[in-house]
Design an enzyme around this catalytic site. Sequence first.
Site, PDB file in Angstrom:
ATOM      1  N   HIS A 398       0.765  -1.072  -0.180  1.00  0.00           N
ATOM      2  CA  HIS A 398       0.054  -0.014   0.291  1.00  0.00           C
ATOM      3  C   HIS A 398       0.836   1.154   0.071  1.00  0.00           C
ATOM      4  CE1 HIS A 398      -2.156   3.027   2.094  1.00  0.00           C
ATOM      5  NE2 HIS A 398      -3.267   2.854   1.273  1.00  0.00           N
ATOM      6  N   ARG A 505      -8.208   0.404  -8.650  1.00  0.00           N
ATOM      7  CA  ARG A 505      -8.362  -0.596  -7.569  1.00  0.00           C
ATOM      8  C   ARG A 505      -9.590   0.253  -6.490  1.00  0.00           C
ATOM      9  NH1 ARG A 505      -2.549  -1.026  -7.975  1.00  0.00           N
ATOM     10  NH2 ARG A 505      -2.077  -3.473  -8.106  1.00  0.00           N
ATOM     11  N   ARG A 552     -12.158  -1.773 -11.082  1.00  0.00           N
ATOM     12  CA  ARG A 552     -12.128  -3.092 -10.632  1.00  0.00           C
ATOM     13  C   ARG A 552     -12.943  -3.244  -9.398  1.00  0.00           C
ATOM     14  NH1 ARG A 552      -6.571  -6.009  -8.864  1.00  0.00           N
ATOM     15  NH2 ARG A 552      -6.854  -4.775  -6.862  1.00  0.00           N
ATOM     16  N   GLU A 648      -5.598 -13.657 -13.609  1.00  0.00           N
ATOM     17  CA  GLU A 648      -4.678 -13.830 -12.394  1.00  0.00           C
ATOM     18  C   GLU A 648      -4.321 -15.202 -11.833  1.00  0.00           C
ATOM     19  OE1 GLU A 648      -4.965  -9.840 -10.046  1.00  0.00           O
ATOM     20  OE2 GLU A 648      -7.252 -10.575 -10.182  1.00  0.00           O
ATOM     21  N   GLY A 670      -3.315  -9.757 -14.406  1.00  0.00           N
ATOM     22  CA  GLY A 670      -2.868  -9.183 -12.912  1.00  0.00           C
ATOM     23  C   GLY A 670      -1.387 -10.173 -12.624  1.00  0.00           C
ATOM     24  N   THR A 671      -0.409  -9.648 -13.105  1.00  0.00           N
ATOM     25  CA  THR A 671       0.763 -10.552 -13.199  1.00  0.00           C
ATOM     26  C   THR A 671       1.138 -10.687 -11.727  1.00  0.00           C
ATOM     27  OG1 THR A 671       2.019  -8.482 -13.821  1.00  0.00           O
ATOM     28  CG2 THR A 671       1.743 -10.318 -15.336  1.00  0.00           C
ATOM     29  N   ASN A 672       0.940  -9.782 -10.645  1.00  0.00           N
ATOM     30  CA  ASN A 672       1.282 -10.027  -9.361  1.00  0.00           C
ATOM     31  C   ASN A 672       0.726 -11.299  -8.741  1.00  0.00           C
ATOM     32  OD1 ASN A 672       2.180  -7.302  -9.598  1.00  0.00           O
ATOM     33  ND2 ASN A 672       0.420  -6.476  -8.451  1.00  0.00           N
ATOM     34  N   ASP A 673      -0.625 -11.488  -8.949  1.00  0.00           N
ATOM     35  CA  ASP A 673      -1.104 -12.594  -8.891  1.00  0.00           C
ATOM     36  C   ASP A 673      -0.936 -13.865  -9.612  1.00  0.00           C
ATOM     37  OD1 ASP A 673      -2.441 -12.218  -6.306  1.00  0.00           O
ATOM     38  OD2 ASP A 673      -4.009 -10.779  -7.188  1.00  0.00           O
ATOM     39  N   CYS A 720      -1.966  -5.073 -16.050  1.00  0.00           N
ATOM     40  CA  CYS A 720      -1.901  -4.209 -15.171  1.00  0.00           C
ATOM     41  C   CYS A 720      -1.238  -4.389 -13.784  1.00  0.00           C
ATOM     42  CB  CYS A 720      -3.468  -3.643 -14.875  1.00  0.00           C
ATOM     43  SG  CYS A 720      -4.748  -4.812 -14.067  1.00  0.00           S
TER      44      CYS A 720
HETATM   45  C1  PEP Z   1      -2.045  -8.121  -9.854  1.00  0.00           C
HETATM   46  O1  PEP Z   1      -2.499  -9.106  -9.201  1.00  0.00           O
HETATM   47  O2  PEP Z   1      -1.462  -7.919 -10.645  1.00  0.00           O
HETATM   48  C2  PEP Z   1      -2.966  -6.821  -9.821  1.00  0.00           C
HETATM   49  C3  PEP Z   1      -2.703  -5.881 -10.534  1.00  0.00           C
HETATM   50  O3  PEP Z   1      -3.981  -6.909  -8.996  1.00  0.00           O
HETATM   51  P1  PEP Z   1      -3.534  -6.660  -7.393  1.00  0.00           P
HETATM   52  O4  PEP Z   1      -2.158  -6.217  -7.094  1.00  0.00           O
HETATM   53  O5  PEP Z   1      -4.501  -5.601  -6.587  1.00  0.00           O
HETATM   54  O6  PEP Z   1      -3.783  -7.984  -6.668  1.00  0.00           O
HETATM   55 MG    MG Z   2      -4.406  -9.143  -8.469  1.00  0.00          MG
END
Ligand code: PEP
Ligand code: MG
Length: 768
Positions: A398, A505, A552, A648, A670-673, A720
Amino acid sequence: MHTLWLAEIGADDLDRVGGKAASLGELAGAGLPVPSAFVVSAGTYRAFIEDTGIAEALFDAVDVDSDDSTALAGAAERAQELILETEVPPAVREDVLAAYDEMGDGPVAVRSSATAEDLPDASFAGQQDTYLNVERPDLLDRVKECWASLFTQRAIYYRNEQEFAHDAVDIAVVVQEMVDADKSGVLFTSHPSTGEPTTIVEAAWGLGEAVVSGTVSPDNYVIDRESGEVTEVSVAEKRVMCVRGEDGQTVERSVPDEKRDAQVLDEDELGRLLELGERVEAHYGSPQDVEWAIYDGELYLLQSRPITTIDDPVEAAGSAASADGGAMEGQSDDVRLSGIGSSPGTATGAVRVVDKLDNLDKVEDGDVIVTEMTTPDMVPAMKRAAGLVTDQGGMTSHAAIVSRELGVPAVVGTDDATDRLRDGQTVTIDGDMGTVQVGEHEGATDDSGDGATTAPSADARAAPTDSQHAPVKPMTGTEVKVNVSIPEAAERAAATGADGVGLLRMEHMILSTDKTPARYVEDHGERAYVDEIVEGVRGVAEAFYPRPVRVRTLDAPSDEFRQLQGGEDEPAEHNPMLGYRGVRRSLDRPDEFELELRAFARLYELGYDNVELMLPLVTDAEDALRAKSLMQEAGIDPEKRNWGVMVETPASALGIEALCEAGIDFASFGTNDLTQYTLAVDRNNTNVADRFDELHPAVLELMGQVVATCRDHGVATSICGQAASKPEMVKFLVDEGVSSISANIDAVRDVQHEVKRVEQRLLLESVR
Ligand code: PEP
Ligand code: MG
């Protein structure tokens, strides 16, 4: 006389005919090929409301508290009804029809031209109606509808917000010959970022709306103004075009196969466009951004505005270099702390150690906040601060996301800054290097790069001034968008020149209320909850209008909700990342989800047709279909609105075909997930952080398959996640044919350049 011909109007006639008509009159007067038009003057509207006796009732009706959404909706309805149900006086009727007959008897465009041009552009432009393909029998009704569009909910809301008296705005109406364009686009008479003497033309099939709103990637042509030579041609794949539908409204159609990859403009047309640009620039004496159309071989000029984005790249690059270089020099043995540089820039200021229970009021302008971990209620204090240092957190925490969006330099994950730094101590932080030094250090510059060693004030920061944030963009076929998490960052994000918001978000809007959705509704009621979301999204949708904003639906894991009031009712989960979040939570709590959907429906009602709906953490098509039917129940037409999913999970990537068949308009990585679920690496766990690799072949394989399948189904693709800022990811996705890339605010400029580089290489390879 109630009407005026364009030839009778010039730039000084704003009060009589509104901004749009005044500018068209000025161009026509200069002998430029503006389609014929006459204007129903602003005075005619004023006489209409006064002579028919409705003025008083009209202004009484709109005298409401615009934060009360029911009152606002009632006010708009009543005001519009008054105008639409009142007869146009016979003299006005005769004059308008006589002017129409004199112009010819073809279809016309009927466009509003309001006189309140001193309101900020973004808040006012595009608010009033335009009607296309209007025929004689409907003309007067359409003129009245333009008048009534001065009283949409959105327009009333904005005048109230800006404290602009409702009766101080008048509206004129332009009645113009229709140009049913075969091809159209925009033209920059000089290079829009460097000011070099090159003319840049963007062109697509059909009506210009597709190019201006960004729904299509246009061809791009660069012409050397001195030699007249066309030096660069980039032919884009043009999948959609805007055309007139049967009812006169603009509709999107797919481009016939043989025209998709065909070059829109030939040498002769480019020569004529170059000449048109030269004449417009000569008339105004400054570089112009021109909208044009070609119909039946004739070239028309539709609109022209000054280019305000030309900056001095040499100076911008110089200041960036000196800021970096300086920081390196200053980084001597006395570095006290190091962490992750998560928001670029350097700052010097007094330390304010803030713990979760502390009173944030003690943070003053120019202080450096030092805290264990930021919480959503710290955002107002972060806005005042010169910098931020945290003990915990990574690039996607955050603290990192919010400080990047606010443009506040930040160093996160220092482990023990709250123990080692003392209140009042002066520190210098470097958000690129990830260092915190005690004292005021050489090379710590403010955002303007002028060498000052004082911390940037919040005011100085508000205006995007460095090379990353200057509102100048390289033109790319692939769209480059921006991620937004806090509505406060909307203006900064819009100033990047991004093609829209690829991820807004919603959870930050909820988290900042400090209550879980259930507790918020319990304490304040459903309407207040819906309003909270509408307000948050509206700020962003407005700042970007008409560029698309992908919002989202809620995606906060239960451990984040647990910190809020009402959090004690959250389920206890061993593994929240694999638990109750994203669309699975929404489908399990349809009553809460419905309130979010109501907020979308309301935004559409308010005229924010640029809002798109995106579902997070989807597993398969069934999730999407269930959400789709809840959208329908909430009054959102999935055929009419753009909606889509985040990819994701490996399951959603492997099941993308069925998702396309479920009717999505887009899929966004959502590449983080996606990375954490593909590699089984918890994105928040430092023990395995070295294994977190978005460029892992397994992740790329999934992504490549998704882009290919979506292309076959005409579904747009995007990214994203944080990896959108990595050049290797940009290269991979542009090569695969992704439709857009959405990066963090601070990375937008670099991504635009990277995309441009990759696209040019692809073009070169294709001709070699
Ligand atoms: C992600 O998962 O890449 C994403 C953009 O969503 P968040 O980071 O909010 O999970
Ligand atoms: Mg995500």
